[in-house]
Design an enzyme around this catalytic site. Sequence first.
Site, PDB file in Angstrom:
ATOM      1  N   GLU A  57       0.732  -1.187  -0.128  1.00  0.00           N
ATOM      2  CA  GLU A  57       0.069   0.220  -0.118  1.00  0.00           C
ATOM      3  C   GLU A  57       0.956   1.302  -0.175  1.00  0.00           C
ATOM      4  O   GLU A  57       0.658   2.355  -0.649  1.00  0.00           O
ATOM      5  CB  GLU A  57      -0.914   0.129   1.257  1.00  0.00           C
ATOM      6  CG  GLU A  57      -1.846  -1.068   1.431  1.00  0.00           C
ATOM      7  CD  GLU A  57      -1.331  -2.410   2.192  1.00  0.00           C
ATOM      8  OE1 GLU A  57      -0.304  -2.611   2.228  1.00  0.00           O
ATOM      9  OE2 GLU A  57      -2.160  -2.828   2.998  1.00  0.00           O
ATOM     10  N   CYS A  88      -0.779   1.640   7.136  1.00  0.00           N
ATOM     11  CA  CYS A  88      -1.277   1.784   5.844  1.00  0.00           C
ATOM     12  C   CYS A  88      -2.570   2.270   5.755  1.00  0.00           C
ATOM     13  O   CYS A  88      -2.842   3.328   4.877  1.00  0.00           O
ATOM     14  CB  CYS A  88      -1.409   0.354   5.090  1.00  0.00           C
ATOM     15  SG  CYS A  88       0.436  -0.305   4.934  1.00  0.00           S
TER      16      CYS A  88
END
Length: 155
Positions: A57, A88
């Site tokens: 991510e 994330c």
Amino acid sequence: MKLDNKWMKIALEEANLGKEMSEVPVGAVLVDLKTNKLISKSSNKVECKSNPLAHAELEVILDGLNYYKKKYLKNTAIYITLEPCLICAAAISRVKIAKIYFGAYDNKDGSIENGIRLFNNKLYFKPEIYGGIMENECSILIKNFFRKIRKNKLI
């Protein structure tokens, strides 16, 4: 809502590439919502970069910021094979990604539907969230990876 799984399939391809490099098999894809164009794709790079923050991510977020040369990714969606962890999810919120699509739920480290549930806190920008996209395929990939590691006593 009829969802085209095209982007999650690409995220799964990335996760499989990561697995071949001995990374935890998580893949992510960043898509421009206005043009439906792929902006970035990545797998985890934690092992190859010796960096515990090199999650799939974060890799696509950094690529997206460089691509747009802006500090926000407001008109984008992120597709991830696994529910994002706290770091994330917070990064997704900070850059204001409009939509999160994730595959497998993460009962241990997830922070959207599990754990801290970051987006229940009104201080954070909350994107639209869709979980369980191609859940079976995403879940099998990650479970088999850890099953193999445990069998070989690598962790």
